[in-house]
Enzyme design. Structure first.
Site, mmCIF file in Angstrom:
data_model
loop_
_atom_site.group_PDB
_atom_site.id
_atom_site.type_symbol
_atom_site.label_atom_id
_atom_site.label_comp_id
_atom_site.label_asym_id
_atom_site.label_seq_id
_atom_site.Cartn_x
_atom_site.Cartn_y
_atom_site.Cartn_z
ATOM 1 N N HIS A 73 51.108 28.429 -94.727
ATOM 2 C CA HIS A 73 49.706 28.219 -94.293
ATOM 3 C C HIS A 73 49.067 29.398 -94.868
ATOM 4 O O HIS A 73 49.564 30.406 -95.355
ATOM 5 C CB HIS A 73 49.642 28.498 -92.714
ATOM 6 N N ASP B 192 56.878 33.281 -89.869
ATOM 7 C CA ASP B 192 55.609 32.717 -89.171
ATOM 8 C C ASP B 192 56.220 31.608 -88.005
ATOM 9 O O ASP B 192 56.480 30.707 -88.534
ATOM 10 C CB ASP B 192 54.696 32.069 -90.113
ATOM 11 N N GLN C 252 54.320 27.343 -85.298
ATOM 12 C CA GLN C 252 54.663 25.769 -85.026
ATOM 13 C C GLN C 252 56.325 25.937 -84.408
ATOM 14 O O GLN C 252 56.555 24.822 -83.722
ATOM 15 C CB GLN C 252 54.831 24.892 -86.218
ATOM 16 N N LYS D 253 48.919 27.622 -79.585
ATOM 17 C CA LYS D 253 49.744 26.488 -79.676
ATOM 18 C C LYS D 253 50.904 26.476 -78.803
ATOM 19 O O LYS D 253 51.847 25.413 -78.926
ATOM 20 C CB LYS D 253 50.300 26.757 -81.130
ATOM 21 N N CYS E 85 44.844 23.806 -93.710
ATOM 22 C CA CYS E 85 45.032 25.537 -94.322
ATOM 23 C C CYS E 85 46.054 25.617 -95.216
ATOM 24 O O CYS E 85 47.100 26.586 -95.061
ATOM 25 C CB CYS E 85 45.034 26.580 -93.297
#
Length: 403
Positions: free
Chosen positions: A121, A198, A201, A224, A361
């Site tokens: 991202h 990261d 998700q 999220k 992104c």
């Protein structure tokens, strides 16, 4: 609904249109809808419970402070960490920027290298480019396997002792591909590099234990994870946090201020200048409580079944190209012939189906795939087979319109 093991649409007031018809929301990877329990928690925190934290001597302020710090403990325990390892940020983007601006600026110098991957991202690319401009580090990029996973075998051929950081997505926001975290940690630490993951998700659909992952930094956002916008978290190993300089200056992050010199509060407070996102933190914890009641393993199994169903149905459509691995985590990206994803998204909206259309992104990944954009359907714990059926109907209508 027959696919999956849970069905929680009734908990989510946003999934019904004003006329009572269902809204088929397939954009959870961008932001998750909020359950009524989270809406109610935000209302209480903004209403009858509201007061500032850390400063007031009156009882409601003290109670709000207890609630705020309890939220920190709840967020920490959700990922297997300790409360003094959690920094509240405005989101994962700020968390990565914080690491770049503090640990990166203090520990990296010209000639040092970091490793990213093709599928990152922008939030895990641009902060490192800004650091490159400031201190002269070099950035290397790991390629992908044929099915869209980060190729850690290729990474092993790239990484040297000049690499001080490897920063990778735990789960891709476009392809849904999952990182082999054990292999990534072994690779990073074999050359003395730190590992940043990261987790945006991942946390809503994968059991996360930062100690088992053996990472050094882990970042994620509340919105999220069925929580509010405007807040996220940085987890870092305590010795790293303790050695990092402040990110911003102001109230709350200080020990003692004089015009001659200022000393800093201990981590994590050192990184939380100003009045914090009080109600958001408390609501963040409420979202985690909701997810825990359902069970992350149940959510994972539910979404895996939906992905399998969706990919099977989409694969039947002529001229549709699927991206990513067959076992993608809650996300299915595709291209429908020569139809631009924005056109598809507009027609699907007329059918009460919400997908994401664009570069997500992740423009370097789009360049790698050879497309300007993709359509992306992403699932949540509230998704079901009716949503998939509505998506397929909308795609078929789009094909008829474009002939």
């Amino acid at each position: 609904m027959t696919t999956g093991t849970i069905s929680r649409k009734a908990d989510f007031p946003g999934l019904v249109n004003a006329d009572g018809s269902p809204w088929h929301y397939l954009d959870t990877a961008a932001t998750a809808q909020k359950p009524q329990a989270v809406v109610d928690a935000m209302s209480r925190a903004l209403g009858k419970d509201y007061a500032t934290v850390h400063r007031g001597v009156y009882s409601r302020s003290a109670e709000m402070t207890l609630g705020y710090e309890a939220a920190r403990r709840r967020v920490a325990s959700f990922i297997g960490g300790h409360e003094d390892e959690i920094v509240f940020t405005r989101g994962a983007t700020e968390a990565i920027n914080l690491v770049a601006a503090t640990w990166g600026a203090a520990n990296l110098k010209a000639g040092d290298r970091i490793l990213l991957s093709v599928l990152e991202h922008h939030s895990n690319i641009v902060p490192w480019q800004l650091l490159r401009e400031r201190v002269g580090i070099e950035i290397d990029v790991c390629p992908l396997t044929a099915d869209g996973r980060i190729d850690l075998d290729a990474a092993r051929q790239i990484v040297t002792e000049q690499h001080k950081l490897i920063a990778l997505a735990h789960v891709s926001n476009v392809l849904g591909s999952r990182l082999d975290t054990a292999k990534a940690a072994e690779l990073a630490h074999s050359v003395g590099a730190k590992l940043l993951l990261d987790g945006c998700q991942a946390v809503a659909r994968t059991k996360v234990d930062v100690k088992a992952l053996d990472c050094d930094f882990y970042v994620f956002s509340a919105h999220k994870l069925y929580g509010p916008t405007g807040i996220g978290a940085l987890w870092a190993k305590k010795d790293l946090l303790d050695a990092m300089p402040p990110y911003q200056g102001g109230g709350s992050m200080i020990d003692r201020v004089t015009f001659a010199k200022t000393t800093w509060a201990d981590a994590p407070q050192r990184f939380e200048a100003g009045t914090p996102a009080i109600t958001e933190a408390i609501t963040f914890a409420a979202a985690i409580e909701y997810v825990d009641r359902i069970g992350i393993d149940n959510i994972s199994a539910h979404e895996d079944a939906l992905v399998h169903k969706a990919r099977a149905e989409l694969a039947k459509i002529n001229s549709l190209r699927l991206f990513g691995p067959d076992d993608s985590a809650g996300i299915v990206s595709f291209q429908l012939g020569d139809i631009h994803p924005h056109d598809l998204g507009t027609i699907l909206d007329e059918e009460n189906v919400a997908i994401r259309a664009g570069h997500h992104c992740a423009q370097p990944l789009m360049d790698h795939l050879g497309v300007p954009a993709t359509a992306r359907a992403s699932f949540g714990l509230y998704s079901d087979e009716d949503d998939i059926a509505a998506l397929i109907r909308g795609i078929e209508r789009t094909q008829r319109i474009f002939g």
